[in-house]
Scaffold this active site. Structure first.
Site, PDB file in Angstrom:
ATOM      1  N   ASN A  43      85.550  22.196  35.253  1.00 40.60           N
ATOM      2  CA  ASN A  43      84.947  21.231  34.889  1.00 40.60           C
ATOM      3  C   ASN A  43      83.838  20.676  35.757  1.00 40.60           C
ATOM      4  O   ASN A  43      82.801  19.885  35.478  1.00 40.60           O
ATOM      5  CB  ASN A  43      86.109  20.243  34.666  1.00 40.60           C
ATOM      6  CG  ASN A  43      86.846  19.859  35.924  1.00 40.60           C
ATOM      7  OD1 ASN A  43      86.967  20.750  36.767  1.00 40.60           O
ATOM      8  ND2 ASN A  43      87.290  18.760  36.099  1.00 40.60           N
ATOM      9  N   GLU A  99      95.368  19.686  43.799  1.00 41.63           N
ATOM     10  CA  GLU A  99      94.392  18.491  42.869  1.00 41.63           C
ATOM     11  C   GLU A  99      94.630  18.953  41.513  1.00 41.63           C
ATOM     12  O   GLU A  99      94.013  19.566  41.058  1.00 41.63           O
ATOM     13  CB  GLU A  99      93.094  18.477  43.399  1.00 41.63           C
ATOM     14  CG  GLU A  99      92.787  18.246  44.692  1.00 41.63           C
ATOM     15  CD  GLU A  99      92.972  16.818  45.092  1.00 41.63           C
ATOM     16  OE1 GLU A  99      92.753  16.604  46.327  1.00 41.63           O
ATOM     17  OE2 GLU A  99      93.108  15.938  44.356  1.00 41.63           O
ATOM     18  N   CYS A 111      89.438  15.061  36.134  1.00 40.73           N
ATOM     19  CA  CYS A 111      90.961  14.881  36.188  1.00 40.73           C
ATOM     20  C   CYS A 111      91.223  13.390  36.440  1.00 40.73           C
ATOM     21  O   CYS A 111      92.279  13.155  36.464  1.00 40.73           O
ATOM     22  CB  CYS A 111      91.468  15.631  37.579  1.00 40.73           C
ATOM     23  SG  CYS A 111      90.309  15.467  38.987  1.00 40.73           S
TER      24      CYS A 111
HETATM   25  P1  NAD Z   1      93.954  25.874  35.127  1.00 39.84           P
HETATM   26  O1  NAD Z   1      94.998  25.674  35.674  1.00 39.84           O
HETATM   27  O2  NAD Z   1      94.130  26.763  33.825  1.00 39.84           O
HETATM   28  O3  NAD Z   1      92.980  26.697  35.986  1.00 39.84           O
HETATM   29  C1  NAD Z   1      92.411  26.635  37.072  1.00 39.84           C
HETATM   30  C2  NAD Z   1      92.046  27.828  37.873  1.00 39.84           C
HETATM   31  O4  NAD Z   1      93.361  28.572  37.980  1.00 39.84           O
HETATM   32  C3  NAD Z   1      90.937  28.839  37.065  1.00 39.84           C
HETATM   33  O5  NAD Z   1      90.070  29.364  38.175  1.00 39.84           O
HETATM   34  C4  NAD Z   1      92.200  29.818  36.701  1.00 39.84           C
HETATM   35  O6  NAD Z   1      91.473  31.092  36.233  1.00 39.84           O
HETATM   36  C5  NAD Z   1      93.125  29.845  37.410  1.00 39.84           C
HETATM   37  N1  NAD Z   1      94.411  30.398  37.402  1.00 39.84           N
HETATM   38  C6  NAD Z   1      95.119  30.231  35.938  1.00 39.84           C
HETATM   39  N2  NAD Z   1      96.142  30.854  35.980  1.00 39.84           N
HETATM   40  C7  NAD Z   1      96.268  31.335  37.485  1.00 39.84           C
HETATM   41  C8  NAD Z   1      97.280  32.067  38.094  1.00 39.84           C
HETATM   42  N3  NAD Z   1      98.494  32.223  37.305  1.00 39.84           N
HETATM   43  N4  NAD Z   1      97.233  32.520  39.314  1.00 39.84           N
HETATM   44  C9  NAD Z   1      96.238  32.168  39.888  1.00 39.84           C
HETATM   45  N5  NAD Z   1      95.256  31.420  39.538  1.00 39.84           N
HETATM   46  C10 NAD Z   1      95.297  30.968  38.180  1.00 39.84           C
HETATM   47  O7  NAD Z   1      93.110  24.644  34.633  1.00 39.84           O
HETATM   48  P2  NAD Z   1      91.753  24.270  33.751  1.00 39.84           P
HETATM   49  O8  NAD Z   1      92.196  24.420  32.567  1.00 39.84           O
HETATM   50  O9  NAD Z   1      90.632  25.283  34.447  1.00 39.84           O
HETATM   51  O10 NAD Z   1      91.398  22.807  34.543  1.00 39.84           O
HETATM   52  C11 NAD Z   1      91.710  21.739  33.831  1.00 39.84           C
HETATM   53  C12 NAD Z   1      92.988  21.145  34.748  1.00 39.84           C
HETATM   54  O11 NAD Z   1      92.598  20.797  36.006  1.00 39.84           O
HETATM   55  C13 NAD Z   1      93.310  19.650  34.134  1.00 39.84           C
HETATM   56  O12 NAD Z   1      94.592  19.537  34.174  1.00 39.84           O
HETATM   57  C14 NAD Z   1      92.699  18.563  35.202  1.00 39.84           C
HETATM   58  O13 NAD Z   1      93.109  17.488  35.313  1.00 39.84           O
HETATM   59  C15 NAD Z   1      92.990  19.534  36.359  1.00 39.84           C
HETATM   60  N6  NAD Z   1      91.713  19.230  37.481  1.00 39.84           N
HETATM   61  C16 NAD Z   1      92.176  18.481  38.590  1.00 39.84           C
HETATM   62  C17 NAD Z   1      91.317  18.002  39.414  1.00 39.84           C
HETATM   63  C18 NAD Z   1      91.947  17.132  40.702  1.00 39.84           C
HETATM   64  O14 NAD Z   1      90.762  17.021  41.459  1.00 39.84           O
HETATM   65  N7  NAD Z   1      93.026  16.558  40.731  1.00 39.84           N
HETATM   66  C19 NAD Z   1      89.950  18.225  39.233  1.00 39.84           C
HETATM   67  C20 NAD Z   1      89.627  19.049  38.240  1.00 39.84           C
HETATM   68  C21 NAD Z   1      90.431  19.309  37.081  1.00 39.84           C
END
Ligand code: NAD
Length: 498
Positions: A145, A241, A275
């Site tokens: 995002n 996060e 987020c």
């Molecule tokens: P996601 O957890 O699906 O993916 C995030 C990252 O993790 C990606 O690079 C993905 O390839 C990787 N990943 C996925 N499975 C993994 C595994 N088993 N092992 C290691 N890496 C893995 O999340 P998303 O859909 O990309 O992002 C959306 C989510 O992120 C929302 O819930 C949002 O709230 C959160 N978010 C939080 C913040 C914050 O600062 N709190 C900021 C942005 C997004």
């Protein structure tokens, strides 16, 4: 600034898609576990040399990143928009964030990383200092995002603290992350010190979690829990996060125009894929009708699509994500929720959604408690402050909150169980206050970015204490009972005077 990346002779490629058109715009390599391990080997070698350079030298390179990102912003904005579909103003927030982080940590790090003199065990007789050594190689796993902010801005404090970084971007937004690596290189950062390794989470992401000396993760709570388990097993530091279901409270004495403006920015920036975005609004019953009327009019005035600076709302990250968002909205509507405005915009492309405002959402609807991560908000009314604070806090998440209020704004803010509260603002006031910690309570995460904490988490404190003149147990021939009596008196005196 050139952002080409090598994919010659590889068949294991990931296609990058422009969400506005659905077209493939580029391909990047889907790296293997062995290649990720090799990246760690290179990073470890580079880190040893980097850690020997003075903090001032490291800070100088980081400060140059500030200049490079600003100088190349047009090209960077194009790349961000191309693979995320977001509006240009939201893309610019990313450039701004990287520049602010680079400047802040370049100026702050020399003081934070200087050995600190602290009180010793015995005044004068014990000299004690605390050093902050780098962890080694920091692993960063980031979402789609904010592909520039959540890669470079999190890497900056890790690098300046003397670490190397191996980073995995989300596979939907690798081009921005690779452009970020190019910015770092142009600023003078050694090549192997900041490596962006593209590939699937289950391969590259898990290998990073299994090799890093510290893990910084931004993404879903579900993935955060899995990675936290690996970090716990390996006993490495972990900062996460995660998701949020962020509330906004509008009291009877709030300025309604400010509340409407705050809602628009707080709910629909980055097409709600944020987020810290506001997803539930509690408005006092006395001002609800006035607020809702003004809000719906303002939402319907937003420009959707087009891609330029004048565009308020871009596309979602993908048609699939738009489908996921609409499935949550349809579920709520099927259970009785009323849609005041918004919905799918197929005339623009299958990844576009016009911002949706809901009322009468029943508690059984999934989006009542689940994070939508799209341009969707629901409104409820309240009659007393005590009641609304309880409802705002009734969530598994605790990331961000907003308060639009007159007299009691600070009192309300101080009762919310969240990492950041914004008064008369949705999220930018607290997120932009980079000298303050940013992160989540409860299932929204652990650890903090920004502030001293955002840098010091990437270090291992080393306490060095020198005992001088007398041993800590007193003079050699001092009987133990006398020692105990002297110490007891010293403690009593110390309580009064130290
Ligand atoms: P996601 O957890 O699906 O993916 C995030 C990252 O993790 C990606 O690079 C993905 O390839 C990787 N990943 C996925 N499975 C993994 C595994 N088993 N092992 C290691 N890496 C893995 O999340 P998303 O859909 O990309 O992002 C959306 C989510 O992120 C929302 O819930 C949002 O709230 C959160 N978010 C939080 C913040 C914050 O600062 N709190 C900021 C942005 C997004």
């Amino acid at each position: 600034m050139s952002t080409t990346h090598q994919t010659d002779n590889r068949s294991d490629l990931i296609e990058v898609i422009n969400p506005r058109t659905g077209e493939v715009i580029d391909t990047v390599i889907s790296h293997s576990e062995a290649e990720t391990q090799e990246a760690f080997d290179r990073a470890r070698r580079a880190q040893r040399t980097w850690a020997k350079r003075s903090v001032a030298e490291r800070a100088k390179i980081i400060m140059r990143m500030h200049d490079v990102v600003l100088a190349n912003q047009a090209e960077i904005l194009d790349t961000i928009q191309l693979e995320t579909g977001k509006n240009r103003a939201s893309a610019f927030d990313e450039v701004l964030d990287v520049a602010i982080n680079a400047r802040y940590y370049a100026k702050k790090a020399p003081k934070l990383l200087r050995p600190q003199h602290v009180k010793g065990a015995l005044p004068v007789l014990t000299k004690t200092i605390v050093q902050h050594a780098p962890k080694g190689v920091v692993g960063i796993i980031s979402p789609w995002n904010y592909p520039l902010t959540l890669t470079l801005s999190d890497a900056i404090p890790a690098l300046i603290a003397g670490n190397a970084v191996v980073l995995k971007p989300d596979s939907q937004t690798p081009l921005t992350a690779l452009a970020g690596a190019q910015i770092a290189r142009e600023a003078g950062l050694p090549e192997d010190l900041y490596q962006v390794i593209t590939g699937p989470g289950a391969v590259v992401g898990e290998t990073i979690a299994n090799h890093a000396d510290f893990l910084m993760f931004t993404g879903s709570t579900e993935t955060g829990r899995k990675l936290g388990a690996i970090a716990g097993e390996r006993l490495i530091g972990f900062s996460a996060e995660l998701g949020g279901k962020n509330p906004m409270i509008i009291t009877a004495d709030a300025n309604i125009d400010v509340a409407v403006r705050t809602t628009i920015a707080g709910c629909f920036s980055n097409t709600g894929q944020l987020c810290i975005s506001i997803e539930r609004i509690y408005v006092h019953e006395d001002v609800a009708a006035q607020y809702v009327d003004k809000l719906v009019a303002a939402v319907e005035n937003l420009t959707i699509g087009g891609g330029g600076w004048e565009e308020n709302i871009g596309s979602m990250i993908s048609a699939t994500q738009a489908d996921n968002v609409m499935a949550l909205v349809d579920d709520a509507v099927a259970q009785g929720a009323k849609k005041l405005t918004g919905g799918r915009r197929p005339d623009l492309g299958s990844a576009f959604i016009a911002p949706i405002v809901l009322v009468d959402v029943p508690e059984a609807a999934r989006l009542y408690r689940e994070e939508v991560f799209g341009p969707v908000v629901y409104i409820e009314t309240f009659s007393s402050e005590a009641e609304v604070i309880e409802r705002a806090n009734d969530s598994e998440y605790g990331l961000n909150a907003a308060v639009c209020a007159g007299h009691n704004r600070w009192q309300i803010a101080a009762q919310l169980e969240v990492g950041t509260v914004n008064i008369n603002e949705g999220f930018a006031a607290a997120f932009g206050s980079i000298d303050a910690p940013m992160g989540g309570w409860k299932a929204s995460g652990t650890g903090r970015r920004h502030s001293d904490a955002g840098l010091l988490k990437y270090t291992e404190p080393r306490t060095i204490a020198e005992q001088r003149v007398l041993p800590i147990s007193g003079p050699k021939n001092l009987p133990r009972e006398t020692y105990a009596a002297v110490m007891t008196n010293l403690l009593r005196l110390g309580k009064r005077f130290l």
